[in-house]
Design a protein around this motif. Structure first.
Motif, short mmCIF file in Angstrom:
data_model
loop_
_atom_site.label_atom_id
_atom_site.label_comp_id
_atom_site.label_asym_id
_atom_site.label_seq_id
_atom_site.Cartn_x
_atom_site.Cartn_y
_atom_site.Cartn_z
N GLU A 181 47.09 44.66 46.11
CA GLU A 181 46.41 44.60 44.82
C GLU A 181 47.38 44.39 43.66
O GLU A 181 46.99 43.89 42.62
N LEU A 182 48.66 44.78 43.86
CA LEU A 182 49.62 44.58 42.78
C LEU A 182 49.75 43.10 42.47
O LEU A 182 49.89 42.68 41.33
N LYS A 184 47.43 40.81 43.09
CA LYS A 184 46.19 40.38 42.45
C LYS A 184 46.22 40.76 40.98
O LYS A 184 45.80 39.99 40.12
N ALA A 185 46.71 41.98 40.71
CA ALA A 185 46.76 42.46 39.33
C ALA A 185 47.66 41.54 38.52
O ALA A 185 47.32 41.18 37.39
N ALA A 186 48.80 41.14 39.09
CA ALA A 186 49.71 40.27 38.37
C ALA A 186 49.03 38.93 38.07
O ALA A 186 49.16 38.39 36.98
N LYS A 187 48.28 38.43 39.06
CA LYS A 187 47.57 37.17 38.84
C LYS A 187 46.57 37.30 37.71
O LYS A 187 46.43 36.42 36.87
N MET A 188 45.85 38.44 37.70
CA MET A 188 44.87 38.66 36.64
C MET A 188 45.56 38.79 35.30
O MET A 188 45.00 38.45 34.27
N ASP A 189 46.78 39.33 35.30
CA ASP A 189 47.50 39.51 34.04
C ASP A 189 48.09 38.20 33.55
O ASP A 189 48.76 38.17 32.52
N GLY A 190 47.88 37.14 34.31
CA GLY A 190 48.30 35.82 33.83
C GLY A 190 49.55 35.28 34.48
O GLY A 190 50.15 34.34 33.97
N ALA A 191 49.97 35.87 35.60
CA ALA A 191 51.19 35.39 36.24
C ALA A 191 50.89 34.24 37.19
O ALA A 191 49.84 34.22 37.84
N VAL A 200 57.06 41.16 40.23
CA VAL A 200 56.40 42.33 40.80
C VAL A 200 56.82 42.57 42.26
O VAL A 200 57.27 43.66 42.61
#
Ligand code: ATP
Ligand code: MG
Lengths: 292, 393
Positions: A181-182, A184-191, A200
């Motif tokens: 999920e980290l 996925k979270a980075a992707k959602m944060d725009g990475a 990450v």
């Protein structure tokens, strides 16, 4: 019934030595045994390296006559210094390449579903299990005809081949530890995928990368089989192979002292390497990422 | 600020599993919408499709009228709060919250200002320099929220964000999520398993079952007018009581006695073309101790007698449990609900009836009690299709 249990009770009230010492002492004793088992041969070599040729076989653990001669002698010849340079260079380059390739492969194995994934894992496992000695003569022939024999790449290539499965296995275990999920979270944060990996995943995988680097380095550093078979001169001979060709101060002298001194010297880079990277192996770096 | 439209959105996983099937949902700008349903019904899948973390197999997803099916998550300008929080463990709270802004190449001064502002809102100011590992569950949850709000995205997606918190903290965070959403007025899609969250947080609730949207509406509407047996059983806690019954000439014969339907209900049932066999549903709060009902009101309902098996006094009201004879209802939907609630009981002949009586009731455990229920609140369902025969939406 009551009479029969009386002696037992007496035993309970007077605990045996083991229970009185408590678990700490028991573990301490076991630790000492294990450490002694591992370190006595090392100390023996150290002791030999400080002995004079005449006292070499006096069977005493602590040298009766201390001397630095053995150390001075090995550094007098260019053989040992050249071998040391070869060893350090070859092991470092092989480690670097194996770890970089291994990181990418392990990441793909841990994270992606791609065709041929099982085959890749299977092949790398097979390579790891393959008896290296059976490859020595084909490799010898191949390297002769390719002009790789007795060169640095001639050793680096087989080292990478055999270190890669080790690297892939250790690293993919580490990657699997990092919560999906980290990313996925980075992707959602725009990475971008690249940024997610660099900012990450890579920092979190660092302990795994360093652990792997240590293991691979030790593997390359210690190798004797390839080093002795695929080299013929000081061009590329590494220390484990070079030790074979040590002579004493004169041809007829027993080289045990100088060999021991060289053996002591070549453990030093490993100790430095491990100490240097150990600091970066911080356990539990991923704690706090997810609830648990 | 965005309007999100799911137009026949379907998700089929590579292994063939159909996780979401032709979902049509229109989410208005600034709306707070809740996705509920039993485990495995496709809630997370739907959220991940909106986020862009999962591909859409079929159908179209539009944000502000624009098709975004092919857009990467980072180009959709949507923030997500994960169930596990997914905080970056190697970064401090400040760096965690600043991460989306840094990626967007916002200048340092603005980053600082925005993070400070979000920390202020979420009461995290004194924790900014700590690592996630040293925070409590509630604080971690707030950091995850902070990371979502700093860059003022078009929409928030939240996948069971409170389910890892203990009960007390959950109540506390629930109100702050609700306040925060109102304050920011950002479109929010919120997945939950929790009845209370579903009923209290959202403007509208979407009930999912096996990848199919069952009903969409305001919480109160779903509660009063469930479209089918599944929604009726899923919304409401304790759940609606169901029992087999037969319908003839405007009268329902049930294990609780004969119920003469009110004109309103009778018209609905007739319009729905009901069969003889039906399932009758009555919510626990539509029962009352018969002694507390005055004679005028009594006529509008049915009185039956039964022994109180268990009595739970909650102070404000009393929950009385009865055993009622009646055969087991064969229904796929009810079996699923029971499995989700963890109360699947195999082949019991007596059904447990849950009633909520007012605190003034003289009910006591093991004693017979006259219980009344409101005939106008009775809901009838078709056992085959699960359709609500008394639906008035
Ligand atoms: N990667 C996948 N590959 C195949 N099937 C999947 C995958 N992910 C989910 N599914 C299936 O899709 C269905 C929906 O899963 P999803 O995770 O959306 O459920 P959910 O409603 O979020 O459940 P929960 O409340 O337990 O989180 C499930 O039946 C699941 O088995
Ligand atoms: Mg889920």
């Amino acid at each position: 019934m009551a009479i029969q249990t009386a002696p037992d009770q007496d035993q309970w009230t007077r605990p045996s030595i083991w229970t009185r010492w408590g678990p700490k002492a028991r573990w301490g004793l076991i630790d000492i045994l294990v450490i002694a088992y591992a370190i006595i041969p090392v100390l023996w070599i150290v002791s030999l390296s400080f002995k004079t040729p005449s006292t070499l076989s006096d069977k005493s653990f602590i040298p009766n006559e201390w001397t630095w001669d053995n150390y001075i002698n090995i550094f007098k010849t260019t053989d040992f210094i050249q071998a040391l340079i070869n060893s350090i260079g070859i092991a470092l380059i092989a480690t670097l390449i194996a770890v970089v390739l291994g990181t990418m492969a392990a990441y793909a194995i841990a994270r992606l579903d791609f065709p041929g994934k099982r085959i890749l894992v299977g092949v790398s496992l097979m390579i790891a299990m393959f008896p290296q000695v059976s490859l020595v003569s084909p490799l010898f022939d191949m390297e002769r005809s390719l002009g790789l024999f007795d060169t640095w790449p001639g050793l680096i290539l087989p080292y990478i081949t055999f270190a890669l499965p080790l690297a892939i296995y250790t690293l993919s275990a580490f990657f699997r530890e990092i919560p999906w999920e980290l990313e996925k979270a980075a992707k959602m944060d725009g990475a971008t995928p690249g940024q997610a990996f660099r900012k990450v995943i890579a920092p979190l995988a660092a302990p795994g990368v360093f652990t792997t680097a240590i293991l691979v380095f030790i593997f390359c550093w210690n190798d004797f089989l390839f080093a002795i078979s695929l080299t013929s001169t000081n061009e590329s001979r590494t220390v484990p192979a070079a030790l074979q060709f040590f002579t004493g101060a004169s041809y007829f002298e027993d080289p045990t002292g100088t060999t021991s001194a060289a053996a002591v010297i070549i453990t030093i880079p490993i100790i430095i390497f491990v100490l240097f990277f150990q600091r970066r192996i911080v356990a539990g770096l991923t704690s706090g990422a997810v609830k648990g | 600020m965005a309007e999100i439209v799911l137009d026949k959105v379907t998700k089929r996983y590579p292994d063939g599993a159909l996780a979401v099937s032709e979902a049509n949902i229109e989410i208005a700008d600034g709306e707070f919408i809740i996705l509920v349903g039993p485990s495995g019904c496709g809630k997370s899948t739907m959220l991940n499709m909106i986020a862009g973390l999962e591909d859409i197999s079929d159908g179209e997803l539009r944000i502000d009228g624009q098709r975004v099916n092919e857009k990467a998550p980072k180009d959709r300008d949507i923030a997500m709060v994960f169930q596990s929080y997914a905080l970056y463990p190697h970064m401090s709270v400040r760096e965690n919250m600043a991460f989306p802004l840094r990626l967007a190449k916002v200048d340092d001064a603005t980053v600082r200002a925005k993070v400070d502002e979000a920390a202020e809102i979420l009461d995290l100011t004194q924790h900014l320099d700590r690592k996630p590992a040293n925070l409590s569950g509630g604080q971690r949850q707030r950091v995850a929220m902070g990371r979502a709000i700093v860059r003022s995205p078009k929409a928030f997606l939240m996948d069971e964000p409170l389910s890892n918190l203990d009960a007390k903290l959950r109540v506390q965070m629930r109100t702050s999520v609700s306040k925060l959403q109102k304050q920011l007025a950002t479109t929010t899609v919120y997945v939950t398993h929790d009845q209370t969250e579903a009923m209290t947080l959202g403007d509208r609730v979407v009930v999912l079952r096996g990848g199919l949207v069952q009903q969409i509406g305001s919480p109160q509407f779903l509660y009063d007018n469930p479209a089918n047996l599944f929604v009726a059983g899923f919304i409401g806690s304790p759940a609606m009581n169901f029992m087999p019954a037969t319908l003839a000439d405007g009268k329902v014969t049930s294990p609780l006695g004969d119920v003469t339907l009110t004109d309103r209900v009778r018209q609905l049932v007739e319009a729905a073309n009901a069969n003889r066999d039906v399932i009758m549903g009555v919510r626990p709060e539509h029962f009352e101790d018969a002694r507390l009902i005055d004679d005028a009101a009594r006529g509008g309902g049915v009185v039956f007698k039964s022994r109180v098996e268990v009595l739970e006094s909650m102070g404000s009201d009393k929950y009385a449990y009865f055993n009622v004879d009646g055969r087991h209802i064969e229904s796929q939907e009810l079996a699923e609900l029971a499995a989700d609630a963890g109360t699947a009981d195999a082949g019991e002949t007596a059904m447990a009836l849950v009633t909520r009586l007012s605190a003034a009731s003289g009910a006591s455990e093991g004693e017979e009690l006259d219980i009344w229920f409101d005939a106008d609140k009775v809901q009838l369902f078709d056992p085959e299709s699960g359709r609500n025969l008394t639906y008035s939406g």
